[in-house]
Design a protein around this motif. Structure first.
Motif, mmCIF file in Angstrom:
data_model
loop_
_atom_site.group_PDB
_atom_site.id
_atom_site.type_symbol
_atom_site.label_atom_id
_atom_site.label_comp_id
_atom_site.label_asym_id
_atom_site.label_seq_id
_atom_site.Cartn_x
_atom_site.Cartn_y
_atom_site.Cartn_z
ATOM 1 N N SER A 65 -12.555 -0.856 -5.582
ATOM 2 C CA SER A 65 -11.355 -0.835 -4.734
ATOM 3 C C SER A 65 -11.438 -1.817 -3.566
ATOM 4 C CB SER A 65 -11.110 0.580 -4.194
ATOM 5 O OG SER A 65 -12.223 1.021 -3.440
ATOM 6 N N ARG B 265 -3.925 9.632 -9.524
ATOM 7 C CA ARG B 265 -4.917 10.671 -9.197
ATOM 8 C C ARG B 265 -5.987 10.792 -10.273
ATOM 9 N NH1 ARG B 265 -0.472 15.144 -7.122
ATOM 10 N NH2 ARG B 265 -0.178 14.275 -5.026
ATOM 11 N N HIS C 24 0.833 -1.205 0.000
ATOM 12 C CA HIS C 24 0.000 0.000 0.000
ATOM 13 C C HIS C 24 0.868 1.256 0.000
ATOM 14 C CE1 HIS C 24 -4.270 -1.461 1.052
ATOM 15 N NE2 HIS C 24 -3.574 -2.493 0.646
ATOM 16 N N VAL D 158 -6.497 5.112 -5.662
ATOM 17 C CA VAL D 158 -6.410 4.885 -4.207
ATOM 18 C C VAL D 158 -7.626 5.521 -3.555
ATOM 19 C CG1 VAL D 158 -5.091 5.304 -2.109
ATOM 20 C CG2 VAL D 158 -3.900 4.778 -4.247
ATOM 21 N N VAL D 159 -8.453 4.676 -2.926
ATOM 22 C CA VAL D 159 -9.723 5.134 -2.358
ATOM 23 C C VAL D 159 -9.653 5.027 -0.837
ATOM 24 C CG1 VAL D 159 -12.219 4.751 -2.305
ATOM 25 C CG2 VAL D 159 -10.933 4.326 -4.413
ATOM 26 N N GLU D 160 -9.857 6.137 -0.170
ATOM 27 C CA GLU D 160 -9.833 6.157 1.296
ATOM 28 C C GLU D 160 -11.136 5.581 1.859
ATOM 29 O OE1 GLU D 160 -7.201 7.025 2.945
ATOM 30 O OE2 GLU D 160 -6.049 7.814 1.240
ATOM 31 N N ASP D 161 -11.040 4.978 3.032
ATOM 32 C CA ASP D 161 -12.224 4.475 3.757
ATOM 33 C C ASP D 161 -13.089 3.547 2.900
ATOM 34 O OD1 ASP D 161 -11.483 6.053 5.970
ATOM 35 O OD2 ASP D 161 -12.488 7.795 5.085
ATOM 36 N N THR D 162 -12.452 2.572 2.274
ATOM 37 C CA THR D 162 -13.193 1.594 1.472
ATOM 38 C C THR D 162 -14.020 0.687 2.376
ATOM 39 O OG1 THR D 162 -11.456 1.587 -0.206
ATOM 40 C CG2 THR D 162 -12.954 -0.286 -0.194
ATOM 41 N N GLY E 60 -8.754 -0.862 -0.754
ATOM 42 C CA GLY E 60 -8.345 0.538 -0.904
ATOM 43 C C GLY E 60 -7.679 0.878 -2.217
ATOM 44 N N TYR E 61 -7.261 -0.141 -2.975
ATOM 45 C CA TYR E 61 -6.652 0.123 -4.287
ATOM 46 C C TYR E 61 -7.593 -0.394 -5.371
ATOM 47 C CZ TYR E 61 -3.958 -0.941 -8.493
ATOM 48 O OH TYR E 61 -3.549 -1.056 -9.799
ATOM 49 N N GLU F 126 0.801 3.952 -3.011
ATOM 50 C CA GLU F 126 0.485 5.346 -2.696
ATOM 51 C C GLU F 126 1.633 6.286 -3.042
ATOM 52 O OE1 GLU F 126 -0.617 5.198 1.372
ATOM 53 O OE2 GLU F 126 -2.503 4.152 0.980
ATOM 54 N N HIS G 230 -8.304 7.894 -10.007
ATOM 55 C CA HIS G 230 -8.817 7.674 -8.638
ATOM 56 C C HIS G 230 -8.587 6.221 -8.203
ATOM 57 C CE1 HIS G 230 -10.931 8.757 -5.077
ATOM 58 N NE2 HIS G 230 -12.017 8.046 -5.331
#
Length: 548
Positions: free
Chosen positions: A427, A409, A320, A414-418, A432-433, A324, A412
């Motif tokens: 993701s 970017r 990760h 990398v997604v936060e709070d999957t 998260g990916y 990132e 999109h």
């Protein structure tokens, strides 16, 4: 390799020479049939076994059938080995193999290495031929989108085949497959190098899913037969597996716990209260699913012994961090430490290649240092391995500034709070990916690739979009991407998009495509085609060679 005996006939099915031995043929049969891919090493193996028979004075008839087609170079090897005149040679044109309800495979295990490292494009012709055969049944595919050198080449060969051997579109009628999307594995090497976190993906990572089954010790499945192995089938006929195969493993454990708890409660009610005949019948129906629940609880428990290890969790965190594109020095030191600890070579290469790709190569000083340390730790015989990786562009020196951050970017990735339990994005398959390859498919279906023109130029290889006029009525001569979401087969069923991965696809990517297909508003069913089902380990292994 495996063999099958039937009275006077002995059949040998050989796919990979390194999985075989140089032992002589162990059979009394007088007729021997080899079913093989067109690989030079396999020709030498067959020649060796025939010469061994000849030296013993054994008289047999030998038949070699190439899958899917014979090649001149293989026949030349058989001539040089002086066994050609002893053989009857033929072809078995098996270009496609359905391995599940929505997955077909070309079974070209070495296609990725052959094309990238060895410059052998034979497999690309095989893929195009398979697709052309598919069109002869389901009609000419009107839209083709390709990304990557190999995929563009397959699209070009397919178009030439249609000119030279045209499919009779008037007989086939309106095509069932609306769009073909061809993707090179080279376009997205990030995804297969990351550890899959779906249930089926983890089974493949740790146990190896082969031909819709895993092989495990019988003790794992609760059968006490010391030293015995068991094959556990994994396909859509298992209703529970179909339900949980594409879920994030973290949530699979919860689902299995709920099903086991529900079964226990039902049993308690049965033994403590008077039940009607109808209620008894319902309970017995539930008992029919007990073997499936038991099977997957056993497998999940076994998987947990791997996923709970600090080494796996640490590698997951590092993956990760690399994806990132943060903390270059920390990532470099982690890989350096893995090399010095002499952790399994494939595990080291998996992280090293991921690190190299996300940085568009490593600075010369770091590249030379890690290369030297690898050879010191694992032996100078692995110079050929590093050379293969360098030729394929997987581990190389940095020549230009990296563009991974821009790609990440823009798409999109990398997604936060999957939310892995109730996912709303692809993701979830990597916690998260979002797989780059599936993001490209997502855009291709929804709006076409034109809005992504700038991003596509940053990825390896060309991208093409072709409209093909094969239907006599001309009803799809001017199809635009906006029509894509509205097309339906004549009887009202959703039309099909065939997504083909040249170089292999992971179970996590298949899960993400199934997730897309199930979304509300999706006008298409997705079918997956691939040269091979892969994971990070099986992708890298063909590149690993030892001199001598």
């Amino acid at each position: 390799m495996f063999s099958y005996r039937s009275q006077a006939w002995w059949f040998a099915f050989i796919d990979r020479p390194e999985l075989t031995t140089q032992e002589p043929i162990q059979t009394d049969c007088t007729k021997v049939v080899y079913l093989v891919h067109s690989q030079l090493d396999l020709m030498k193996l067959i020649s060796s076994q025939i010469r061994d028979d000849t030296s013993k004075g054994l008289q047999r008839e030998y038949f070699v059938y190439f899958v899917p087609r014979r090649t001149v170079v293989c026949e030349k090897i058989l001539e040089e080995e002086k066994v050609y005149d002893l053989l009857t040679i033929g072809e078995y044109p098996l270009y496609l193999m359905p391995i599940d309800e929505d997955v077909i495979a070309f079974e070209l295990d070495l296609a990725y290495k052959d094309h990238l490292a060895d410059g052998d494009t034979t497999s690309l012709w095989h893929i195009a031929k398979a697709l052309h055969k598919l069109e002869s049944t389901f009609g000419v595919i009107p839209n083709i989108r390709a990304k990557g050198k190999a995929s563009a080449r397959v699209a070009d060969i397919l178009n030439r085949m249609q000119i030279e051997e045209p499919v009779n579109a008037s007989d086939a009628g309106m095509p069932e497959i609306n769009t073909l999307i061809l993707l090179d594995r080279e376009v997205d090497m990030i995804t297969p190098l990351c550890s899959q976190l779906t249930y089926e993906g983890l089974l493949d990572e740790f146990l190896g899913v082969n031909n819709g089954a895993v092989e495990v010790d019988s003790s794992i499945m609760g059968v006490q037969q010391e030293g015995k192995k068991m094959k556990v089938p994994l396909n859509s006929t298992d209703k529970l597996f179909k339900e949980i195969r594409d879920l994030n493993f973290e949530f699979v454990v919860q689902v299995l716990r709920q099903k086991a708890t529900s079964m226990k409660q039902d049993y308690t009610e049965m033994t403590t209260t008077n039940q009607t005949v109808s209620e008894l019948k319902d309970f017995v129906k539930k008992l029919n699913s007990l073997p499936e629940i038991t099977r997957h609880i056993n497998l999940a428990q076994h998987l947990s012994t791997f996923t709970s290890k600090p080494s796996f969790l640490g590698r997951l965190d590092m993956e990760h961090t690399i994806v990132e594109a943060e903390s270059y020095d920390i990532c470099f030191e982690y890989i350096e430490e893995m090399i010095h600890k002499q952790e399994p070579l494939v595990n080291v290469l998996r992280l090293l290649i991921l690190f190299s790709i996300t940085n568009s190569g490593l600075p010369k000083r770091n590249f030379d240092y890690l290369r030297r340390e690898l050879l010191h730790s694992y032996g100078f015989e692995h110079m050929a391995t590093l050379n293969n990786l360098e030729k394929a562009g997987l581990f190389r020196k940095q020549e230009t500034k990296g563009n991974w951050i821009t790609i990440k970017r823009a798409l999109h990735l990398v997604v936060e709070d999957t939310d892995t339990a109730n996912p709303n994005d692809i993701s979830y398959v990597f916690s998260g990916y979002a797989p780059l390859s599936i993001r490209l498919v997502q855009h291709a279906i929804r709006s076409g690739w034109r809005p992504l023109e700038d991003v596509l130029k940053l990825l390896p290889g060309p991208h093409t979009e072709t409209k093909r006029s094969g239907y006599v009525g001309g009803s799809y001569d001017n199809l635009s991407s906006s029509v894509l979401n509205l097309a339906k087969v004549g009887d009202g069923r959703r039309s099909l998009v065939l997504v083909v991965f040249v170089g292999g696809v992971t179970f996590a990517e298949i899960a993400a495509l199934r997730f897309l297909s199930s979304q509300e508003g999706m006008a298409y069913d997705l079918i997956i085609g691939t040269t091979k089902i892969i994971n990070g380990q099986t992708l890298i292994e063909p590149f690993v060679e030892k001199l001598g």
